[in-house]
Design an enzyme around this catalytic site. Structure first.
Site, mmCIF file in Angstrom:
data_model
loop_
_atom_site.group_PDB
_atom_site.id
_atom_site.type_symbol
_atom_site.label_atom_id
_atom_site.label_comp_id
_atom_site.label_asym_id
_atom_site.label_seq_id
_atom_site.Cartn_x
_atom_site.Cartn_y
_atom_site.Cartn_z
ATOM 1 N N CYS A 2 -22.732 147.683 -59.131
ATOM 2 C CA CYS A 2 -21.543 148.006 -59.872
ATOM 3 C C CYS A 2 -20.191 147.751 -59.215
ATOM 4 O O CYS A 2 -20.006 147.498 -57.875
ATOM 5 C CB CYS A 2 -21.489 149.704 -59.816
ATOM 6 S SG CYS A 2 -22.797 150.351 -60.633
ATOM 7 N N ARG A 27 -21.756 141.018 -57.632
ATOM 8 C CA ARG A 27 -22.533 142.133 -57.028
ATOM 9 C C ARG A 27 -23.611 142.658 -57.916
ATOM 10 O O ARG A 27 -24.349 143.375 -57.386
ATOM 11 C CB ARG A 27 -21.311 143.218 -57.030
ATOM 12 C CG ARG A 27 -20.295 143.158 -56.137
ATOM 13 C CD ARG A 27 -19.188 144.076 -56.185
ATOM 14 N NE ARG A 27 -19.627 145.502 -55.998
ATOM 15 C CZ ARG A 27 -19.605 146.110 -54.782
ATOM 16 N NH1 ARG A 27 -18.886 145.297 -53.937
ATOM 17 N NH2 ARG A 27 -19.964 147.388 -54.619
ATOM 18 N N TRP A 74 -24.473 148.461 -62.980
ATOM 19 C CA TRP A 74 -25.873 148.156 -62.714
ATOM 20 C C TRP A 74 -26.586 149.549 -62.880
ATOM 21 O O TRP A 74 -26.262 150.461 -62.146
ATOM 22 C CB TRP A 74 -25.745 147.691 -61.283
ATOM 23 C CG TRP A 74 -27.251 147.368 -60.932
ATOM 24 C CD1 TRP A 74 -27.520 146.005 -60.946
ATOM 25 C CD2 TRP A 74 -28.289 148.041 -60.179
ATOM 26 N NE1 TRP A 74 -28.974 145.712 -60.492
ATOM 27 C CE2 TRP A 74 -29.447 147.034 -60.090
ATOM 28 C CE3 TRP A 74 -28.511 149.368 -59.815
ATOM 29 C CZ2 TRP A 74 -30.530 147.377 -59.230
ATOM 30 C CZ3 TRP A 74 -29.905 149.585 -59.103
ATOM 31 C CH2 TRP A 74 -30.748 148.479 -58.997
ATOM 32 N N ASN A 100 -18.975 154.195 -59.005
ATOM 33 C CA ASN A 100 -20.137 153.487 -58.395
ATOM 34 C C ASN A 100 -20.932 154.449 -57.656
ATOM 35 O O ASN A 100 -20.304 155.423 -57.035
ATOM 36 C CB ASN A 100 -19.496 152.674 -57.435
ATOM 37 C CG ASN A 100 -18.985 151.224 -58.020
ATOM 38 O OD1 ASN A 100 -18.984 151.312 -59.345
ATOM 39 N ND2 ASN A 100 -18.499 150.323 -57.151
ATOM 40 N N GLY A 101 -22.074 154.407 -57.438
ATOM 41 C CA GLY A 101 -23.024 155.296 -56.790
ATOM 42 C C GLY A 101 -23.812 156.395 -57.605
ATOM 43 O O GLY A 101 -23.819 156.019 -58.752
ATOM 44 N N GLU A 479 -38.516 134.892 -45.185
ATOM 45 C CA GLU A 479 -37.327 134.739 -45.802
ATOM 46 C C GLU A 479 -37.557 133.514 -46.933
ATOM 47 O O GLU A 479 -36.999 133.623 -47.979
ATOM 48 C CB GLU A 479 -36.513 134.268 -44.859
ATOM 49 C CG GLU A 479 -35.103 133.716 -45.404
ATOM 50 C CD GLU A 479 -34.354 134.976 -46.259
ATOM 51 O OE1 GLU A 479 -34.708 136.071 -46.133
ATOM 52 O OE2 GLU A 479 -33.277 134.746 -46.759
ATOM 53 N N LYS A 483 -36.518 134.222 -50.834
ATOM 54 C CA LYS A 483 -35.564 133.409 -51.577
ATOM 55 C C LYS A 483 -36.339 133.060 -52.969
ATOM 56 O O LYS A 483 -35.675 132.921 -54.016
ATOM 57 C CB LYS A 483 -35.179 132.172 -50.628
ATOM 58 C CG LYS A 483 -34.044 132.484 -49.589
ATOM 59 C CD LYS A 483 -32.661 132.711 -50.222
ATOM 60 C CE LYS A 483 -32.521 134.329 -50.297
ATOM 61 N NZ LYS A 483 -32.317 135.111 -49.181
ATOM 62 N N GLU A 486 -36.971 135.961 -55.434
ATOM 63 C CA GLU A 486 -35.385 136.195 -55.952
ATOM 64 C C GLU A 486 -34.909 135.717 -57.011
ATOM 65 O O GLU A 486 -34.501 135.991 -57.924
ATOM 66 C CB GLU A 486 -34.445 136.335 -54.807
ATOM 67 C CG GLU A 486 -34.529 137.573 -53.905
ATOM 68 C CD GLU A 486 -33.308 137.780 -52.929
ATOM 69 O OE1 GLU A 486 -33.355 136.587 -52.254
ATOM 70 O OE2 GLU A 486 -32.515 138.705 -53.159
ATOM 71 N N HIS A 502 -57.523 136.207 -42.685
ATOM 72 C CA HIS A 502 -57.847 137.579 -42.669
ATOM 73 C C HIS A 502 -57.664 138.035 -44.208
ATOM 74 O O HIS A 502 -57.498 139.542 -44.326
ATOM 75 C CB HIS A 502 -57.099 138.663 -41.632
ATOM 76 C CG HIS A 502 -57.369 137.974 -40.291
ATOM 77 N ND1 HIS A 502 -58.712 138.502 -39.595
ATOM 78 C CD2 HIS A 502 -56.753 137.308 -39.367
ATOM 79 C CE1 HIS A 502 -58.501 137.912 -38.406
ATOM 80 N NE2 HIS A 502 -57.465 137.369 -38.177
ATOM 81 N N LYS A 602 -25.995 142.502 -55.358
ATOM 82 C CA LYS A 602 -25.583 141.767 -54.062
ATOM 83 C C LYS A 602 -25.444 142.902 -52.995
ATOM 84 O O LYS A 602 -25.848 142.818 -51.761
ATOM 85 C CB LYS A 602 -24.134 141.099 -54.156
ATOM 86 C CG LYS A 602 -23.510 140.605 -52.791
ATOM 87 C CD LYS A 602 -24.498 139.104 -52.470
ATOM 88 C CE LYS A 602 -24.027 138.617 -51.240
ATOM 89 N NZ LYS A 602 -25.182 137.555 -50.834
#
Ligand code: M6R
Length: 607
Positions: A2, A27, A74, A100-101, A479, A483, A486, A502, A602
């Site tokens: 947002c 964002r 969002w 926002n929130g 990572e 990446k 995502e 394993h 973001k």
């Protein structure tokens, strides 16, 4: 997650709002909208989709308005539809709210307001605020907003526009970030400074509980009890160029290429001008008698923290654990006054990390923030802060902030070892000399780009990819996998190579590419044995290695991506570069939205 913007001045408010919303696209969002006051009437336009869809809906006829608010949403409560997009309005369409929130008690508030006759037209938690303000508005909008947010539970940032008060925007903040700013002949609000670059000359971050009114001449902020707040305005020093693509196709590509500078700046700030010693502002206040360390972080920042586990166990002989911030509160972490907690966050706003900070402080730990943006919530709630100097990162997938975090965490570990020991730890001089060469080595590492591009064509149709590594490169495997998933939406997993037999070995067949990070050193031969095991099952092996000419490696690997040789802090940073490029080029080959991948934000400001 947002974005909020607001403008009150002399120019075309709608154009400013659209331009600023575009700057906040990074964002993450799924709908956008604005409300302005045109000839005394509140006009609202909202669209599911991108800001360009909103722009198309607004058409070519400019709105005659010099005050307005805008929002990218969002979705949390209610699907990403036109109806659920912000701004939301009261029953009479006179008061518009962006937020926002999350308003956690939205359900009882909605029931109460509905019983009083208010009619709702969306599924959002935000709409209750519009109706609540309407029910409390007796002509003093500021007071109505103050009383409304006092009834709301949860974390939020709010901006309110009313056609009965066209000379002001009311703002309030608890938890989610909000800044107000001043420029020539105009005042602004935003959830993030980049939206105001080149427009506001100074900004002020609202503290939790603060509210206020923004007019053409400036802003007045108040504490919850109504006391005026002086606050500290900050000059806006970021360069607007930082938020342009600068000739690259995507921000992510630009940010990958910025790493020689972002890592270099992060190191330079923490070393003496001669480069021979450490100089970390803020570290002198960390008590030296800590006997264990927790790193708390999420996502990519968690992977940087996991690298730090390895680096700190070397530099400081104390137990160090990286914990996913959202899990930290769900266990019973061993916290005493001798616990050091390092909260790692690019944005400094991630709510899970913030909640972990609060828990750690409430139990008596010393908390240090390691953040990329000054004045963030995590910094404010910590005892002190150390910064990464990566500059603003627009791509949702973190790249340059990750490598800057590794550099900063590594140097922080060395500085704390020095403070505890009273003298530089043995090897500090050599380590710093090696780090001084790191920006140049990143440039060298980036030369693999064309090979990665070709390899990406082979990997673009994979449905699963494994990333295997040992030691300090294990978090880099995590990572690399994050990446790739995502931005390319290919399923990927990172594993310690020793764990392969394993379980994950069951996945290996000729259709499963396996990225193996093979660094010279004690684990190298074992990694080659793992490579043999993958080859024996017909896996497609991509070796990322600082021994690219080793005949044993060349025999086993289907593809080799070379990495410049290094040790210490530099090693995990350099091995990251080809993995970032690979994720990027696979995503480009698959045609995904690289900078704004689906469903991602973001800055994650909801739990
Ligand atoms: O702002 P933060 O560093 O606290 O963010 C943490 C994660 O949300 C973030 O790293 C996320 O995993 C990124 N999308 C990674 O590319």
């Amino acid at each position: 997650m947002c974005g909020i913007v607001g403008y009150i001045g002399k120019e075309d408010a709608a154009s400013f709002l659209l331009q600023s919303l575009k700057r906040l696209e990074y964002r993450g969002y799924d709908s956008a909208g604005i409300a302005v006051i045109e000839r005394g009437r509140l006009v609202r336009v909202r669209r599911a989709g991108k800001v360009r869809d909103l722009e198309a809906a607004l058409g070519d006829t400019p709105l005659a308005a010099t005050v307005g608010i805008g929002h990218t949403r969002w979705a949390t409560h209610g699907a990403p539809t036109d109806e659920n997009a912000h701004p939301h309005v009261d029953c009479n369409g006179r008061i518009a709210v962006i937020h926002n929130g999350i308003i956690e008690n939205h359900a009882p508030l909605r029931r109460k307001l509905a019983d009083e006759g208010h009619v709702f037209s969306s599924d959002t938690d935000t709409e209750v605020l519009a109706h609540l303000i309407e029910s409390l508005d007796d002509g003093n909008l500021l007071e109505a907003v103050r009383r409304a947010v006092a009834q709301a539970e949860g974390a939020f940032a709010v901006a309110v526009l009313s056609q009965d008060h066209p000379d002001r925007i009311i703002v309030a903040k608890r938890g989610s970030p909000l800044v107000v700013g001043r420029g020539d002949d105009a005042s602004f609000i935003s959830s993030d400074v980049p939206a105001l670059l080149g427009r506001a000359s100074e900004v002020q971050f609202l503290a939790d509980g603060e509210f206020g009114e923004v007019t053409r001449d400036g802003y007045h902020l108040f504490a919850l009890d109504g006391r005026p707040v002086q606050g500290t305005p900050h000059r806006v020093s970021m360069d607007p160029v930082a938020i342009q693509k600068g000739g690259y196709k995507h921000f992510m590509q630009k940010e990958i290429h910025e790493q020689p500078r972002s890592v270099g700046e992060t190191i330079r700030e923490k070393t003496e001008p001669t480069g021979a010693g450490l100089s970390l502002p803020g570290v002198e206040r960390v008590p030296t008698d800590f006997d264990h360390v927790y790193f708390v972080a999420c996502g990519t920042a968690y992977h940087a923290a996991k690298v730090a586990e390895y680096l700190w166990e070397d530099a400081l002989p104390v137990p160090a654990h990286a914990v996913i911030a959202s899990e930290f509160r769900l266990r019973n972490p061993h916290i005493t006054p001798r616990t050091l907690v390092v909260a790692v966050s690019q944005s400094g706003e991630t709510i899970d990390t913030l909640m972990a900070v609060r828990l750690a402080r409430s139990r008596g730990a010393h908390v240090l923030a390691l953040v990329n943006s000054e004045q963030s919530a995590i910094e404010r709630e910590s005892h002190g802060a150390v910064y990464t100097r990566a500059g603003v990162e627009i791509g949702v997938a973190a790249t340059k902030t990750f490598t800057a975090q590794i550099a900063a965490l590594g140097l922080l570990g060395m500085a704390l070892a020095e403070r505890r020991g009273g003298i530089p730890a043995p090897g500090t001089g050599d380590a710093l000399r090696e780090l001084a060469l790191l920006p140049g080595r990143i440039v060298e590492a980036l030369r693999v780009e064309e090979r990665v591009k070709t390899l990406a064509e082979k990997l673009r149709r994979a449905s699963d990819v494994l990333f295997l590594a040992r030691g300090v490169l294990y978090p880099i495997a995590l990572e690399g996998a994050l990446k790739l998933k995502e931005i390319s939406y290919i399923h990927a997993e990172g594993y310690p190579a020793g764990e392969m037999k394993h379980g994950p070995i069951a996945l290996i067949d000729e259709d499963t590419p396996v990225l193996m990070l093979a660094a010279r050193g004690p684990a190298y031969d074992k990694l080659l044995s793992n490579m043999e095991e993958v080859k024996a099952r017909k896996g497609f092996v991509v070796a990322v290695s600082d021994a690219p000419d080793d005949p044993n490696l060349v025999r086993l690997a289907d593809e080799v991506l070379p990495v410049p040789a290094s040790t210490g802090i530099a090693l995990p940073i350099l091995f990251t570069i080809p993995l970032q490029l690979l994720a990027y080029y696979v995503a480009v080959a698959r045609g995904t939205d690289v900078d704004q991948p689906r469903n991602l934000a973001k800055t994650v400001t909801v739990e």
